[in-house]
Scaffold this motif. Sequence first.
Motif, PDB file in Angstrom:
ATOM      1  N   ARG A  53      -9.539   2.860  28.673  1.00  0.00           N
ATOM      2  CA  ARG A  53      -8.894   1.358  28.225  1.00  0.00           C
ATOM      3  C   ARG A  53      -9.895   1.163  26.868  1.00  0.00           C
ATOM      4  N   GLN A  54     -11.001   1.686  26.687  1.00  0.00           N
ATOM      5  CA  GLN A  54     -11.796   1.666  25.265  1.00  0.00           C
ATOM      6  C   GLN A  54     -10.973   2.221  24.259  1.00  0.00           C
ATOM      7  N   ILE A  55     -10.585   3.464  24.555  1.00  0.00           N
ATOM      8  CA  ILE A  55      -9.839   4.112  23.383  1.00  0.00           C
ATOM      9  C   ILE A  55      -8.296   3.750  23.092  1.00  0.00           C
ATOM     10  N   GLY A  56      -7.933   3.201  24.178  1.00  0.00           N
ATOM     11  CA  GLY A  56      -6.639   2.670  24.120  1.00  0.00           C
ATOM     12  C   GLY A  56      -6.576   1.458  23.120  1.00  0.00           C
ATOM     13  N   LYS A  57      -7.531   0.670  22.960  1.00  0.00           N
ATOM     14  CA  LYS A  57      -7.855  -0.276  22.150  1.00  0.00           C
ATOM     15  C   LYS A  57      -8.367   0.183  20.615  1.00  0.00           C
ATOM     16  N   GLU A  58      -9.316   1.044  20.937  1.00  0.00           N
ATOM     17  CA  GLU A  58      -9.859   1.393  19.586  1.00  0.00           C
ATOM     18  C   GLU A  58      -9.278   2.652  18.732  1.00  0.00           C
ATOM     19  N   ASN A  59      -8.859   3.582  19.585  1.00  0.00           N
ATOM     20  CA  ASN A  59      -8.364   4.786  18.845  1.00  0.00           C
ATOM     21  C   ASN A  59      -7.543   5.331  19.781  1.00  0.00           C
ATOM     22  N   PRO A  60      -6.162   4.691  19.576  1.00  0.00           N
ATOM     23  CA  PRO A  60      -5.094   5.424  20.609  1.00  0.00           C
ATOM     24  C   PRO A  60      -4.665   6.731  20.561  1.00  0.00           C
ATOM     25  N   GLU A  61      -5.209   7.442  19.195  1.00  0.00           N
ATOM     26  CA  GLU A  61      -5.006   8.778  19.203  1.00  0.00           C
ATOM     27  C   GLU A  61      -5.519   9.740  20.095  1.00  0.00           C
ATOM     28  N   PHE A  62      -6.784   9.261  20.704  1.00  0.00           N
ATOM     29  CA  PHE A  62      -7.616   9.766  21.490  1.00  0.00           C
ATOM     30  C   PHE A  62      -6.796  10.122  22.843  1.00  0.00           C
ATOM     31  N   LEU A  63      -5.891   9.139  23.273  1.00  0.00           N
ATOM     32  CA  LEU A  63      -5.070   9.196  24.418  1.00  0.00           C
ATOM     33  C   LEU A  63      -4.348  10.691  24.335  1.00  0.00           C
ATOM     34  N   VAL A  64      -4.165  11.351  23.403  1.00  0.00           N
ATOM     35  CA  VAL A  64      -3.336  12.552  23.309  1.00  0.00           C
ATOM     36  C   VAL A  64      -4.437  13.511  24.295  1.00  0.00           C
ATOM     37  N   ALA A  65      -5.600  13.696  24.020  1.00  0.00           N
ATOM     38  CA  ALA A  65      -6.293  14.495  24.733  1.00  0.00           C
ATOM     39  C   ALA A  65      -6.372  14.116  26.330  1.00  0.00           C
ATOM     40  N   HIS A  66      -6.480  13.066  26.624  1.00  0.00           N
ATOM     41  CA  HIS A  66      -6.594  12.668  28.059  1.00  0.00           C
ATOM     42  C   HIS A  66      -5.172  12.931  28.903  1.00  0.00           C
ATOM     43  N   ALA A  67      -4.372  12.584  27.960  1.00  0.00           N
ATOM     44  CA  ALA A  67      -2.676  12.810  28.713  1.00  0.00           C
ATOM     45  C   ALA A  67      -2.680  14.381  28.676  1.00  0.00           C
ATOM     46  N   TYR A  68      -2.868  15.178  27.817  1.00  0.00           N
ATOM     47  CA  TYR A  68      -2.679  16.681  27.682  1.00  0.00           C
ATOM     48  C   TYR A  68      -3.650  17.191  28.815  1.00  0.00           C
ATOM     49  N   THR A  69      -4.618  16.666  29.028  1.00  0.00           N
ATOM     50  CA  THR A  69      -5.549  17.122  30.219  1.00  0.00           C
ATOM     51  C   THR A  69      -5.204  17.022  31.590  1.00  0.00           C
ATOM     52  N   ARG A  70      -4.689  15.717  31.676  1.00  0.00           N
ATOM     53  CA  ARG A  70      -4.587  15.236  32.994  1.00  0.00           C
ATOM     54  C   ARG A  70      -2.993  15.784  33.394  1.00  0.00           C
ATOM     55  N   TYR A  71      -1.911  15.368  32.598  1.00  0.00           N
ATOM     56  CA  TYR A  71      -0.461  15.610  33.047  1.00  0.00           C
ATOM     57  C   TYR A  71      -0.251  17.212  33.015  1.00  0.00           C
ATOM     58  N   LEU A  72      -0.553  18.057  32.062  1.00  0.00           N
ATOM     59  CA  LEU A  72      -0.339  19.335  32.080  1.00  0.00           C
ATOM     60  C   LEU A  72      -1.247  20.077  33.053  1.00  0.00           C
ATOM     61  N   GLY A  73      -2.430  19.814  33.502  1.00  0.00           N
ATOM     62  CA  GLY A  73      -3.061  20.230  34.394  1.00  0.00           C
ATOM     63  C   GLY A  73      -2.539  20.181  35.704  1.00  0.00           C
ATOM     64  N   ASP A  74      -2.133  18.646  36.102  1.00  0.00           N
ATOM     65  CA  ASP A  74      -1.395  18.472  37.527  1.00  0.00           C
ATOM     66  C   ASP A  74      -0.116  19.075  37.541  1.00  0.00           C
ATOM     67  N   LEU A  75       0.494  19.154  36.372  1.00  0.00           N
ATOM     68  CA  LEU A  75       1.922  19.839  36.433  1.00  0.00           C
ATOM     69  C   LEU A  75       1.881  21.397  36.583  1.00  0.00           C
ATOM     70  N   SER A  76       0.720  22.054  35.894  1.00  0.00           N
ATOM     71  CA  SER A  76       0.661  23.599  36.269  1.00  0.00           C
ATOM     72  C   SER A  76       0.035  23.918  37.600  1.00  0.00           C
ATOM     73  N   GLY A  77      -0.768  23.129  38.199  1.00  0.00           N
ATOM     74  CA  GLY A  77      -1.242  23.512  39.375  1.00  0.00           C
ATOM     75  C   GLY A  77      -0.775  22.628  40.528  1.00  0.00           C
ATOM     76  N   GLY A  78       0.103  21.607  40.104  1.00  0.00           N
ATOM     77  CA  GLY A  78       0.480  20.636  41.360  1.00  0.00           C
ATOM     78  C   GLY A  78       1.281  21.329  42.436  1.00  0.00           C
ATOM     79  N   GLN A  79       2.014  22.213  42.152  1.00  0.00           N
ATOM     80  CA  GLN A  79       2.839  22.977  43.394  1.00  0.00           C
ATOM     81  C   GLN A  79       1.951  23.670  44.333  1.00  0.00           C
ATOM     82  N   VAL A  80       1.101  24.502  43.582  1.00  0.00           N
ATOM     83  CA  VAL A  80       0.290  25.287  44.445  1.00  0.00           C
ATOM     84  C   VAL A  80      -0.703  24.498  45.153  1.00  0.00           C
ATOM     85  N   LEU A  81      -1.545  23.603  44.659  1.00  0.00           N
ATOM     86  CA  LEU A  81      -2.337  22.899  45.155  1.00  0.00           C
ATOM     87  C   LEU A  81      -1.819  21.853  46.151  1.00  0.00           C
ATOM     88  N   GLY A  82      -0.318  21.576  45.926  1.00  0.00           N
ATOM     89  CA  GLY A  82      -0.008  20.849  46.992  1.00  0.00           C
ATOM     90  C   GLY A  82       0.395  21.539  48.484  1.00  0.00           C
TER      91      GLY A  82
END
Length: 374
Positions: A222-251
């Motif tokens: 929430r802090q970077i969303g207000k102050e540095n929105p470009e940093f959301l790129v790092a968190h979105a990439y880490t979370r979404y692509l990580g879950d998308l890559s291993g989602g089916q196997v872990l499921g």
Amino acid sequence: MKKKKTPSAPLLGLQSPCSLAQRKPELLIPEQHVIQLCRGLRSSSFESERGRELETSSLYKRRRRARALKLNKRARQRAATPSEELNHSWFDIFRSTMETEKRTQKSAEQTVTRDLSEQIKEVTKESHVRAENTELMLSFQRGQVTLPQYKLLLCSLYEIYRALEEEMDRNSNHPAVAPIYFPAELARIKSIEKDLEYFYGPDWREKIVVPVATQRYSHRLRQIGKENPEFLVAHAYTRYLGDLSGGQVLGRIAQKSMGLKSGEGLSFFAFPGVSSPNLFKQLYRSRMNSVELTAEERNGVLEEAVRAFEFNIQVFDGLQKMLSVAGNQQRQSSTDSKAVHGKTLQILGTFSPMLRMVLGLFVALAAVVGLYAL
């Protein structure tokens, strides 16, 4: 008075070709051959098999070319067997040139900006390995994940994704966020809510428990969303692509470990809006690499990517500590219950003779009262 003839320089390889052509043209044969040999070695190192073959055939080729010319015996011999210094001088020049080219190429690669996705992958390599080796993730990999583990993980994922997706929605028009904004394909919050309702019931919001690390992670988003929105790129990439890559196997692992049927409680791992995970990941990386960032912003995104992994590691460790504390409390409660039960039996055993005496007195008194009534 005749002028003394000056002896030729011993290092023929250091003489210019023009000078050799005027004075002793036959010596251009080995000189040209060495040059061609060096050119051939550009595509193969001196240690390679091809390099050794070129060096081995060198003498044979020189002699064959010398025989093709009309030279006297001495000139033919000199053309076929050039001085050792000639070979060494040209090979030294070649090595020096190749080393310079390699240094220039390496410097150019460092200067040219690489893709952002590749840079994130590089700087988070060590953190990625550490995250995979946390106790919680190892339980998934071994197929030993328990229902309490999974339920607590869902609680933390709910808080993390709620913060991430609310900030992504709010900054959807930001130049750094817009290219990677895929709510229809990647949004997780609805899926997590469905899973939480399955495990906790309709009042699941009142039963959510998360470690302090999860709260810190959500606060940072929430802090970077207000102050540095470009940093959301790092968190979105880490979370979404990580879950998308291993989602089916872990499921599948979670379903088998917990004995769940027909995918109930596993909506988090499903991405119905993504028909081909591999193709979508390519599209996502391409979009992310197209984001225009200053050098300072890019460095900030890379640092934030490392921080994102650290937050996840702390969350995993915090969840495992919560499970350990809950398990210890349950075992302690079971031990205390057994101890109380044992003491109760012991007390009853101690007072049993007294109880028998009291019952005897009651029987005797009842008999006396009965006789008196008669």
